[in-house]
Enzyme design. Structure first.
Site, short mmCIF file in Angstrom:
data_model
loop_
_atom_site.label_atom_id
_atom_site.label_comp_id
_atom_site.label_asym_id
_atom_site.label_seq_id
_atom_site.Cartn_x
_atom_site.Cartn_y
_atom_site.Cartn_z
N ASN A 119 6.30 8.84 -36.71
CA ASN A 119 6.78 10.23 -37.36
C ASN A 119 5.70 10.56 -39.01
O ASN A 119 5.34 9.83 -39.62
CB ASN A 119 8.01 9.91 -38.01
CG ASN A 119 8.22 11.04 -38.70
OD1 ASN A 119 8.03 12.01 -38.28
ND2 ASN A 119 9.14 11.01 -39.57
N TRP A 120 4.87 11.72 -37.51
CA TRP A 120 3.96 12.12 -39.01
C TRP A 120 4.23 12.71 -39.66
O TRP A 120 3.38 13.14 -40.64
CB TRP A 120 2.91 12.64 -37.87
CG TRP A 120 1.89 11.83 -36.70
CD1 TRP A 120 2.34 10.10 -36.38
CD2 TRP A 120 1.04 12.57 -35.95
NE1 TRP A 120 1.59 10.11 -35.34
CE2 TRP A 120 0.57 10.83 -35.21
CE3 TRP A 120 0.12 13.51 -35.11
CZ2 TRP A 120 0.10 11.19 -33.94
CZ3 TRP A 120 -0.20 13.71 -34.46
CH2 TRP A 120 -0.80 12.86 -34.01
N LYS A 121 5.76 13.18 -39.86
CA LYS A 121 5.72 13.72 -40.96
C LYS A 121 4.82 15.25 -41.00
O LYS A 121 4.36 16.13 -39.73
CB LYS A 121 6.27 13.66 -42.14
CG LYS A 121 7.23 12.75 -42.26
CD LYS A 121 7.51 11.44 -43.01
CE LYS A 121 8.08 10.68 -42.95
NZ LYS A 121 8.67 9.82 -44.42
N HIS A 173 16.75 13.31 -40.21
CA HIS A 173 15.51 12.60 -40.96
C HIS A 173 16.90 12.84 -42.02
O HIS A 173 16.53 13.15 -43.35
CB HIS A 173 14.60 13.21 -40.78
CG HIS A 173 13.62 11.37 -41.53
ND1 HIS A 173 12.98 12.32 -42.28
CD2 HIS A 173 13.05 10.93 -41.48
CE1 HIS A 173 12.48 11.01 -43.22
NE2 HIS A 173 12.56 10.61 -42.47
N GLU A 207 14.86 13.68 -45.10
CA GLU A 207 13.98 14.96 -45.37
C GLU A 207 14.69 15.69 -44.97
O GLU A 207 14.67 16.99 -46.44
CB GLU A 207 12.95 14.32 -45.11
CG GLU A 207 12.09 13.30 -46.21
CD GLU A 207 10.92 12.82 -45.54
OE1 GLU A 207 10.41 13.21 -44.61
OE2 GLU A 207 10.84 11.78 -45.92
N GLU A 232 17.55 4.09 -41.41
CA GLU A 232 16.90 4.76 -42.30
C GLU A 232 17.61 4.32 -43.98
O GLU A 232 17.74 5.91 -44.38
CB GLU A 232 15.33 5.77 -42.45
CG GLU A 232 15.17 5.45 -41.14
CD GLU A 232 13.59 6.63 -40.73
OE1 GLU A 232 12.57 5.60 -40.53
OE2 GLU A 232 13.84 7.83 -41.25
N GLY A 264 9.25 5.72 -48.09
CA GLY A 264 7.67 6.61 -48.40
C GLY A 264 7.91 5.02 -49.68
O GLY A 264 7.08 5.95 -50.91
N SER A 308 9.33 2.24 -45.00
CA SER A 308 8.76 1.28 -44.77
C SER A 308 7.90 0.07 -44.54
O SER A 308 7.77 -1.48 -44.53
CB SER A 308 8.83 0.86 -46.87
OG SER A 308 8.33 1.82 -47.86
N GLY A 312 6.98 6.17 -41.26
CA GLY A 312 5.85 7.26 -41.13
C GLY A 312 4.99 6.98 -41.70
O GLY A 312 4.10 7.05 -40.99
P1 PGA Z 1 7.78 5.10 -44.16
O1 PGA Z 1 8.73 6.64 -43.26
O2 PGA Z 1 7.82 4.59 -43.12
O3 PGA Z 1 6.81 6.53 -45.25
O4 PGA Z 1 8.63 4.82 -45.01
C1 PGA Z 1 9.79 6.51 -42.35
C2 PGA Z 1 10.47 7.31 -41.82
O5 PGA Z 1 10.88 8.31 -42.55
O6 PGA Z 1 10.32 7.74 -40.79
#
Ligand code: PGA
Length: 263
Positions: free
Chosen positions: A13-15, A105, A107, A175, A181, A221, A242
């Site tokens: 997931n590049w966001k 997600h 976010e 998640e 993150g 993470s 991520g």
């Molecule tokens: P992260 O994000 O690997 O940077 O913790 C995971 C995600 O949000 O899918």
């Protein structure tokens, strides 16, 4: 118990990172890194989730160079078409050969106020257009302390699966919000506990065949150093990655996690 025939899925997931030019360089480098390492293609499915503006470019590259990565979007509109400024329809995503779409997600739930009902409507939109939703669920630290490790994720998934047919092609991603993150990774046992509970929800809602077939991922993470420990857990079928999916060598090492098993 049914034999596990699920193909592991490593999803990046590049966001909101990598523009379409950076995306081309990244995908080419990743492909070559895996090739040089004699990655035994087929044992692990790799899926990339670039920003919307990269999808056409990445699709063209995957197609032209016969690169075996699946493509997915990071969001979808619950509507098909019309006056919805800024929204992207599942019909458009399907035309660009997207196989997957991330839905719910944390976010999006947090910054865009997406409720469980919005998530459920988007799941329906994805299925209508032949896209496999990657349904994300997970609890905050406060929620974990208040109601335990599984209650929030279970409740979120129950709503998301409302009206989903038993033969639907879906992926579920656990998640924990506190692990995204932050570098504060869940333990493999914590991930297993919730992923097993989520598979129980799939059994209840869609039946045993669906539960035996559906991939349940862990995300939060994930790195090359910890992927193998998650993949040893019986109900963890892959990872939604991520930050570490933006670094070619790190993401390639995650994809080649079998090499770490037993180390
Ligand atoms: P992260 O994000 O690997 O940077 O913790 C995971 C995600 O949000 O899918």
């Amino acid at each position: 118990m049914a034999v596990n025939t699920r193909t592991p899925l490593i999803a990046g997931n590049w966001k909101m990172n990598l523009d379409h030019l950076q995306a081309v360089a990244f995908v080419q480098k990743l492909h070559w890194t895996l090739k040089d390492a004699k990655h035994d293609g087929g044992s692990v499915e790799v899926a990339l989730f670039p920003p919307f503006t990269d999808l056409r470019t990445v699709q063209t590259l995957l197609d032209a160079d016969k690169i075996p990565f699946a493509l997915g979007a990071q969001d979808i509109s619950s509507h098909d078409s019309g006056a919805y400024t800024g929204e992207v329809s599942g019909a458009f995503l399907a035309k660009l050969d997207n196989r997957y779409v991330i839905i719910g997600h944390s976010e999006r739930r947090e910054y865009h106020a997406e409720t469980d009902e919005v998530v459920a409507a988007k799941v329906q939109a994805a299925l209508k257009h032949g896209l496999a939703p990657v349904i994300c669920v997970g609890e905050t630290l406060e929620q974990r302390e208040e109601s335990g490790p599984t209650a929030v994720s279970v409740a979120q998934l129950e709503v998301a699966l409302e009206g989903v047919p038993s033969n639907a092609d879906i992926v579920v991603a656990y998640e924990p919000v506190w692990a995204i993150g932050t570098g504060q990774v869940a333990s493999p046992e914590q991930a297993q506990e919730v992923c097993a509970a989520l598979r129980g929800v799939i059994t209840d809602k869609l039946g045993e065949d669906a539960a035996a077939r559906t991939r349940v991922l862990y995300g939060g993470s994930v790195k090359a150093a910890n992927i193998a420990s998650f993949m040893r857990e019986p109900d963890v079928d892959g990872a939604l990655v991520g930050g570490a999916s933006l670094v070619v060598d790190e993401f390639a090492a995650i994809i080649r996690y079998q090499k770490h098993v037993g180390v």
